[in-house]
Design an enzyme around this catalytic site. Structure first.
Site, PDB file in Angstrom:
ATOM      1  N   HIS A  79       0.524  -1.196  -0.424  1.00  0.00           N
ATOM      2  CA  HIS A  79       0.027   0.247  -0.076  1.00  0.00           C
ATOM      3  C   HIS A  79       0.992   0.833  -0.325  1.00  0.00           C
ATOM      4  CE1 HIS A  79      -2.195   2.850   2.165  1.00  0.00           C
ATOM      5  NE2 HIS A  79      -2.958   3.365   1.781  1.00  0.00           N
ATOM      6  N   SER A  80       0.139   2.198  -0.974  1.00  0.00           N
ATOM      7  CA  SER A  80       0.957   3.399  -0.898  1.00  0.00           C
ATOM      8  C   SER A  80       2.506   3.645  -0.897  1.00  0.00           C
ATOM      9  CB  SER A  80       0.437   4.546   0.739  1.00  0.00           C
ATOM     10  OG  SER A  80       0.586   5.235   0.449  1.00  0.00           O
ATOM     11  N   MET A  81       3.291   4.062   0.363  1.00  0.00           N
ATOM     12  CA  MET A  81       4.610   3.821  -0.993  1.00  0.00           C
ATOM     13  C   MET A  81       5.410   2.560   0.276  1.00  0.00           C
ATOM     14  SD  MET A  81       6.579   7.065   1.940  1.00  0.00           S
ATOM     15  CE  MET A  81       8.054   5.648   1.924  1.00  0.00           C
ATOM     16  N   PHE A 107       2.671   4.558  -4.816  1.00  0.00           N
ATOM     17  CA  PHE A 107       4.216   5.272  -5.390  1.00  0.00           C
ATOM     18  C   PHE A 107       5.218   4.409  -5.736  1.00  0.00           C
ATOM     19  CE2 PHE A 107       1.858   8.153  -1.722  1.00  0.00           C
ATOM     20  CZ  PHE A 107       2.021   9.136  -2.100  1.00  0.00           C
TER      21      PHE A 107
END
Length: 249
Positions: A79-81, A107
């Site tokens: 998730h995300s980073m 990202f």
């Protein structure tokens, strides 16, 4: 039927406990599924100097946790980073062990670029400030609420904000290297359609940086969907894992 293990990798300013609600839902909808949520170095269960920690440190720690858990084959979610860490985990484990790579509102900067260079939106000032002061500091509560929590109930929002933690000021400036990512691992993207931290356009740019995906799943959700819609996310993850279950009798 034997299922692959499901490995959950948190993003920036989060820790393994961000997956607690989703794991509880997974235990109900797919009780046969073994799930591991890792803490990357710099979190409570994995102390480290956030000023000097690297993506490689995160990758090596996660792979060690996967091996310690006894997972032979896995589906890995970032998730995300986590989009920085998961490709390295997949590369290190190899196509023989990874059944699928799932990126959730992640990202993924262009190869050789960094999160800061590719980032757009409300998190840009915070990310650039981290580079100037070169030390970790907490995400401002108001910024986190805006970027991560839109559409949540009050209870969901308070839980999300209570679990935020410090983040590395170095990793977001580190060039991404996905040169070892094997081509034979299926790639799934979970797009959060109401995401303020990472817009749909930015997620599409991230997919392009990744070199494409095999499957797209869209959720009408904010960035922290594991808090806002844990049951729906659990259903999606269980279904992806179910596709790789094998009869080993």
């Amino acid at each position: 039927m034997t299922w692959p293990g499901l490995v959950l990798v948190h993003g920036g300013a989060h820790a393994a406990d961000c997956w607690d609600l989703t794991m509880a839902e997974l235990s109900r909808c797919a009780p046969e599924l073994r799930v591991l949520a890792v803490d990357l170095p710099g979190r409570a269960s994995r102390p480290a100097d956030l000023a000097t920690v690297t993506i490689a440190d995160w990758v090596n720690s996660a792979v060690a946790d996967i091996d310690d858990a006894g997972f032979d084959d896995v589906v890995v979610v970032g998730h995300s980073m986590g989009g920085l860490t998961v490709p390295g985990i997949v590369a290190k484990l190899g196509a023989a062990r990874v059944r699928e790579m799932i990126l959730l509102a992640a990202f993924v900067p262009p190869q050789g670029s960094s999160v800061v260079a590719a980032l757009r939106g409300p998190l840009v000032p915070l990310a650039r400030s981290a580079g100037r002061i070169q030390r970790s500091f907490p995400m401002p509560r108001a910024l986190a609420r805006f970027a991560f929590c839109n559409g949540m109930t009050r209870e969901q929002r308070e839980l999300t904000l209570s679990r935020l933690c410090m983040e590395s000021p170095a990793v977001i400036f580190e060039p991404a290297d996905r040169s070892g990512l094997p081509n034979g691992v299926p790639r799934t993207w979970i797009m959060t359609l109401r995401d303020r931290a990472l817009s749909r356009r930015q997620q599409l740019d991230a997919i392009k940086s990744l070199g494409g995906i095999d499957t797209m799943v869209c959720l009408d959700a904010c960035h922290d969907v594991m808090f806002s819609q844990p049951a729906r996310l659990a259903e999606v993850l269980a279904e992806r894992c179910r596709r790789h279950a094998r009869d080993r009798s």
